[in-house]
Scaffold this motif. Structure first.
Motif, mmCIF file in Angstrom:
data_model
loop_
_atom_site.group_PDB
_atom_site.id
_atom_site.type_symbol
_atom_site.label_atom_id
_atom_site.label_comp_id
_atom_site.label_asym_id
_atom_site.label_seq_id
_atom_site.Cartn_x
_atom_site.Cartn_y
_atom_site.Cartn_z
ATOM 1 N N LEU A 169 -4.684 6.625 -2.148
ATOM 2 C CA LEU A 169 -4.056 5.385 -1.216
ATOM 3 C C LEU A 169 -4.242 4.428 -2.284
ATOM 4 O O LEU A 169 -4.764 4.255 -2.979
ATOM 5 C CB LEU A 169 -5.134 5.321 -0.135
ATOM 6 N N GLU A 225 -3.255 0.621 -3.787
ATOM 7 C CA GLU A 225 -2.867 -1.162 -3.904
ATOM 8 C C GLU A 225 -1.822 -1.595 -4.478
ATOM 9 O O GLU A 225 -2.459 -1.274 -5.988
ATOM 10 C CB GLU A 225 -3.554 -1.674 -2.913
ATOM 11 N N ILE A 234 1.423 5.601 0.219
ATOM 12 C CA ILE A 234 0.098 6.725 1.198
ATOM 13 C C ILE A 234 1.139 7.664 0.431
ATOM 14 O O ILE A 234 2.044 8.147 0.573
ATOM 15 C CB ILE A 234 -0.116 6.050 2.522
ATOM 16 N N TYR A 237 -6.735 1.958 -7.162
ATOM 17 C CA TYR A 237 -6.831 3.650 -6.591
ATOM 18 C C TYR A 237 -7.427 2.855 -5.058
ATOM 19 O O TYR A 237 -8.638 2.065 -5.398
ATOM 20 C CB TYR A 237 -7.387 4.278 -7.109
ATOM 21 N N ILE A 265 -4.582 13.134 0.685
ATOM 22 C CA ILE A 265 -4.458 11.628 0.191
ATOM 23 C C ILE A 265 -4.649 10.765 -0.740
ATOM 24 O O ILE A 265 -6.042 10.592 -1.131
ATOM 25 C CB ILE A 265 -5.188 11.037 1.911
ATOM 26 N N HIS A 275 -10.863 14.003 5.290
ATOM 27 C CA HIS A 275 -9.931 13.322 5.496
ATOM 28 C C HIS A 275 -9.673 13.767 7.327
ATOM 29 O O HIS A 275 -10.493 15.335 7.272
ATOM 30 C CB HIS A 275 -8.882 12.911 5.479
ATOM 31 N N TYR A 303 0.903 -0.833 0.145
ATOM 32 C CA TYR A 303 0.476 -0.123 -0.033
ATOM 33 C C TYR A 303 0.955 1.279 0.004
ATOM 34 O O TYR A 303 2.207 1.184 0.478
ATOM 35 C CB TYR A 303 -0.854 -0.045 1.253
ATOM 36 N N SER A 306 5.261 3.169 1.467
ATOM 37 C CA SER A 306 5.105 2.359 1.180
ATOM 38 C C SER A 306 5.124 2.113 2.091
ATOM 39 O O SER A 306 5.840 1.404 3.221
ATOM 40 C CB SER A 306 5.506 1.290 0.016
#
Length: 95
Positions: free
Chosen positions: A56, A58, A6, A35, A54, A42, A4, A91
């Motif tokens: 995020l 994967e 960020i 995504y 932000i 947030h 993951y 990560s």
């Protein structure tokens, strides 16, 4: 094992950032990434971190992330990103 990533992004030039996004979206798909969050609301609950935007992601694995990040496609796109924004990124390996 998934990885993951960020990003905490501050966008200085939205038009130029859209140019970066137009190139990075297909590159992420080609790398097997997806995504999980992108610019949603947030809220900070603890600490003094003040994130701006932000993102995020994967990836299938840490290796897939590193091949993407260090590869020529993203490094070319990163130069555009660096012109119009600043970012912090980290990560983390999944379970």
């Amino acid at each position: 094992m998934s990885a993951y990533v960020i990003f905490d992004v501050e966008i200085r030039d939205p038009a130029r950032y859209r140019e970066f996004m137009a190139g990075v979206k297909p590159a992420l798909e080609a790398a097997g990434a997806k995504y999980l969050a992108r610019g949603g609301a947030h809220k900070v609950y603890e600490g003094d971190w003040q994130p701006r935007r932000i993102v995020l992601l994967e990836f299938p694995s840490v290796e897939a992330w590193e091949m993407f990040y260090l590869g020529p496609v993203y490094q070319g796109l990163k130069s555009i990103r660096d012109e119009c924004s600043s970012a912090r990124l980290v990560s983390v390996e999944g379970l």
